[in-house]
Scaffold this active site. Structure first.
Site, PDB file in Angstrom:
ATOM      1  N   LYS A 106      42.630   6.780 -15.234  1.00  0.00           N
ATOM      2  CA  LYS A 106      41.597   6.297 -16.157  1.00  0.00           C
ATOM      3  C   LYS A 106      41.423   7.324 -17.262  1.00  0.00           C
ATOM      4  CE  LYS A 106      38.697   2.758 -16.402  1.00  0.00           C
ATOM      5  NZ  LYS A 106      38.871   1.414 -15.826  1.00  0.00           N
TER       6      LYS A 106
HETATM    7  P1  NAD Z   1      32.681  -4.294 -22.741  1.00  0.00           P
HETATM    8  O1  NAD Z   1      32.542  -3.081 -23.566  1.00  0.00           O
HETATM    9  O2  NAD Z   1      33.455  -5.441 -23.269  1.00  0.00           O
HETATM   10  O3  NAD Z   1      31.239  -4.843 -22.284  1.00  0.00           O
HETATM   11  C1  NAD Z   1      30.272  -4.035 -21.689  1.00  0.00           C
HETATM   12  C2  NAD Z   1      28.969  -4.802 -21.668  1.00  0.00           C
HETATM   13  O4  NAD Z   1      27.997  -4.061 -20.930  1.00  0.00           O
HETATM   14  C3  NAD Z   1      28.382  -5.024 -23.062  1.00  0.00           C
HETATM   15  O5  NAD Z   1      27.799  -6.307 -23.115  1.00  0.00           O
HETATM   16  C4  NAD Z   1      27.294  -3.968 -23.149  1.00  0.00           C
HETATM   17  O6  NAD Z   1      26.269  -4.297 -24.048  1.00  0.00           O
HETATM   18  C5  NAD Z   1      26.813  -3.972 -21.716  1.00  0.00           C
HETATM   19  N1  NAD Z   1      26.083  -2.745 -21.361  1.00  0.00           N
HETATM   20  C6  NAD Z   1      26.413  -1.470 -21.634  1.00  0.00           C
HETATM   21  N2  NAD Z   1      25.474  -0.635 -21.174  1.00  0.00           N
HETATM   22  C7  NAD Z   1      24.535  -1.416 -20.607  1.00  0.00           C
HETATM   23  C8  NAD Z   1      23.306  -1.146 -19.955  1.00  0.00           C
HETATM   24  N3  NAD Z   1      22.867   0.099 -19.798  1.00  0.00           N
HETATM   25  N4  NAD Z   1      22.600  -2.198 -19.490  1.00  0.00           N
HETATM   26  C9  NAD Z   1      23.022  -3.457 -19.641  1.00  0.00           C
HETATM   27  N5  NAD Z   1      24.191  -3.779 -20.238  1.00  0.00           N
HETATM   28  C10 NAD Z   1      24.920  -2.759 -20.711  1.00  0.00           C
HETATM   29  O7  NAD Z   1      33.301  -3.773 -21.346  1.00  0.00           O
HETATM   30  P2  NAD Z   1      34.074  -4.621 -20.239  1.00  0.00           P
HETATM   31  O8  NAD Z   1      35.525  -4.455 -20.487  1.00  0.00           O
HETATM   32  O9  NAD Z   1      33.473  -5.978 -20.116  1.00  0.00           O
HETATM   33  O10 NAD Z   1      33.744  -3.761 -18.941  1.00  0.00           O
HETATM   34  C11 NAD Z   1      32.553  -3.964 -18.190  1.00  0.00           C
HETATM   35  C12 NAD Z   1      32.749  -3.399 -16.793  1.00  0.00           C
HETATM   36  O11 NAD Z   1      33.874  -4.049 -16.190  1.00  0.00           O
HETATM   37  C13 NAD Z   1      33.068  -1.905 -16.730  1.00  0.00           C
HETATM   38  O12 NAD Z   1      32.529  -1.375 -15.539  1.00  0.00           O
HETATM   39  C14 NAD Z   1      34.576  -1.875 -16.660  1.00  0.00           C
HETATM   40  O13 NAD Z   1      35.069  -0.674 -16.085  1.00  0.00           O
HETATM   41  C15 NAD Z   1      34.813  -3.064 -15.749  1.00  0.00           C
HETATM   42  N6  NAD Z   1      36.175  -3.607 -15.818  1.00  0.00           N
HETATM   43  C16 NAD Z   1      36.709  -4.021 -16.993  1.00  0.00           C
HETATM   44  C17 NAD Z   1      37.999  -4.534 -17.010  1.00  0.00           C
HETATM   45  C18 NAD Z   1      38.624  -5.082 -18.262  1.00  0.00           C
HETATM   46  O14 NAD Z   1      39.727  -5.640 -18.157  1.00  0.00           O
HETATM   47  N7  NAD Z   1      38.006  -4.994 -19.418  1.00  0.00           N
HETATM   48  C19 NAD Z   1      38.745  -4.578 -15.820  1.00  0.00           C
HETATM   49  C20 NAD Z   1      38.153  -4.169 -14.633  1.00  0.00           C
HETATM   50  C21 NAD Z   1      36.857  -3.680 -14.641  1.00  0.00           C
END
Ligand code: NAD
Length: 420
Positions: A106
């Site tokens: 990561k």
């Molecule tokens: P993103 O940046 O697209 O979205 C993140 C979202 O979380 C946004 O809507 C943001 O406003 C919100 N957020 C941030 N801080 C916050 C808080 N304190 N309270 C409430 N909402 C909050 O990111 P993503 O890619 O959707 O990732 C989200 C989660 O999923 C992370 O934990 C990431 O590690 C995990 N994840 C993502 C992927 C991927 O393919 N993108 C894969 C596996 C896991």
């Protein structure tokens, strides 16, 4: 494993529990307790106002016994080495659970991209890709999107990486990152893959529990890539979103919030706050909203000893990595709340990243139906193995998911031995 009150500390507690139950070989336990490589690079970037700002990038490579290091890249002000270590370690378990030939890594840069212009973000991305140099590579360590990073950022990384390669090697390197725009070598279905995986695993759980998703209610924390796609894909199944939160605030409507209307609104406004179809609530009310399913899809450590008692759902489906800490987990279990743990539930992203990597290596381009079918098969198999392992070891699903991963890694180490 060493214990710390930190996100990595949570990983250590989860790992120790599973390793004890499994009676993991003590030598293999020592190996998996450590990260292989931790790279920290500081680099300067010229900002729009002409000043120079220093940035710090972390890339942690936890383990590559099963294949090249693989894992996303996060841009966020709270990124630190502890968080990146935890996220890298979860990637190792995740790849092992879904049986793909990748290890875990990561990366992250500690800054708030919302406070930067597009040009500044591009320069940060290109400069740090250059700074990482041969620490990443298509057969060595393959980044992908995570919080605040997306296909555009992957395209800039690809372009920078290729620009530094000898001309005759460039064509063979497009799989150095995944989650690219489709036109730049990405895969159909990658953008929605993590949300799709969340929904596939919820559907498997619903089948097992004879639970009808039509009319079921759910809440979402985080309405970015994962939260949006999970909600968008739950809509045709008849499930109803009743509350949602992002960094701008939380909103609710017990009659339902249309995820597509909300998605359009967020594109324009930058967040869910102020959406007309719902009223404002606070963070605790969001977690305490009565619904069937809660999908945390934001950041780590959201469901803790303090907040877990508020939660009144039947199922928590972890779209985010590490949203529940071990104390929160224990409370959910005591309250009879089912759990689809992150390393299973959100593994759809890395599975389709693997498909993208394969397509690039073979110069193939798969249809969306093929990607979705292959993803479904991977996740149904992984889900079944975790469920059966939970029964066999009479343990919770997170520990069972760890056991599935650790068994696979233990076998590989036993087969290969330790050099020299
Ligand atoms: P993103 O940046 O697209 O979205 C993140 C979202 O979380 C946004 O809507 C943001 O406003 C919100 N957020 C941030 N801080 C916050 C808080 N304190 N309270 C409430 N909402 C909050 O990111 P993503 O890619 O959707 O990732 C989200 C989660 O999923 C992370 O934990 C990431 O590690 C995990 N994840 C993502 C992927 C991927 O393919 N993108 C894969 C596996 C896991």
């Amino acid at each position: 494993m060493e214990k710390k009150s930190s996100v990595y500390g949570n990983v250590c507690r989860q790992f120790d529990k599973a390793a004890d139950i499994l009676q993991l070989n003590p030598d293999i336990r020592k190996i998996l307790s450590k990260t292989n490589n931790e790279i920290i690079v500081n680099f300067p970037v010229k900002m729009d106002n002409g000043s120079i700002q220093m940035f710090t990038v972390y890339r942690v490579q936890h383990n590559n016994a099963l294949g090249p290091f693989k894992g996303g890249l996060r841009y966020h002000q709270a990124v630190d080495i502890d968080e990146v270590r935890a996220l890298a370690t979860w990637m190792t378990w995740k790849s092992a659970i879904v049986n793909i030939p990748f290890g875990g890594a990561k990366g992250g840069i500690q800054f708030d991209p919302c406070k930067c212009s597009k040009g500044e973000i591009e320069r940060v991305t290109r400069r740090f890709t250059f700074a990482l140099g041969s620490n990443i590579g298509p057969e060595y360590d393959i980044p992908a999107p995570d919080v605040n990073t997306n296909a555009q950022i992957m395209a800039w990384m690809l372009d920078t990486y290729l620009s530094t390669m000898p001309a005759h090697e460039r064509q063979a390197c497009s799989h150095v990152v995944t989650g690219k725009p489709v036109e730049a070598g990405g895969s159909l279905g990658r953008e929605k893959a993590t949300g799709q995986g969340v929904v596939f695993t919820i559907q498997e759980w619903a089948k097992d529990e004879k639970f009808d998703l039509k009319g079921a209610t759910y809440t979402v924390q985080g309405f970015g890539n994962v939260g949006y796609w999970a909600s968008h894909l739950l809509k045709p199944l008849g499930a109803i979103m009743v509350a949602v939160e992002d960094v701008t605030g939380a909103i609710a409507n017990e009659k339902g919030i249309d995820p597509d209307d909300l998605g359009e609104y967020v594109k324009k406004s930058g967040g869910v706050k102020g959406f007309g179809q719902a009223h404002a609530i606070d963070h605790k009310q969001l977690l305490g909203t009565k619904a069937d399913i809660l999908i945390p899809a934001a950041l780590e450590n959201q469901i803790t000893a303090e907040t877990a008692p508020l939660i009144k759902v039947k199922l928590v489906a972890e779209g985010a990595n590490g949203p529940t800490d071990p104390d929160g987990d224990a409370i959910l279990q005591k309250n009879g709340i089912a759990m689809l743990p992150d390393i299973l539930c959100n593994a759809g992203g890395v599975v389709v990243s693997y498909f993208e990597w394969l397509q690039n290596k073979r110069s193939e381009f798969w249809e969306l139906e093929e990607v979705d079918q292959k993803l479904l098969r991977k996740l149904v198999n992984a889900y079944g193995r975790v469920r059966d392992t939970a029964k066999q070891y009479k343990t919770d699903w997170r520990t069972a998911a760890y056991i599935v991963a650790l068994q696979r890694l233990e076998t590989v180490y036993k087969d290969r031995g330790i050099f020299p």
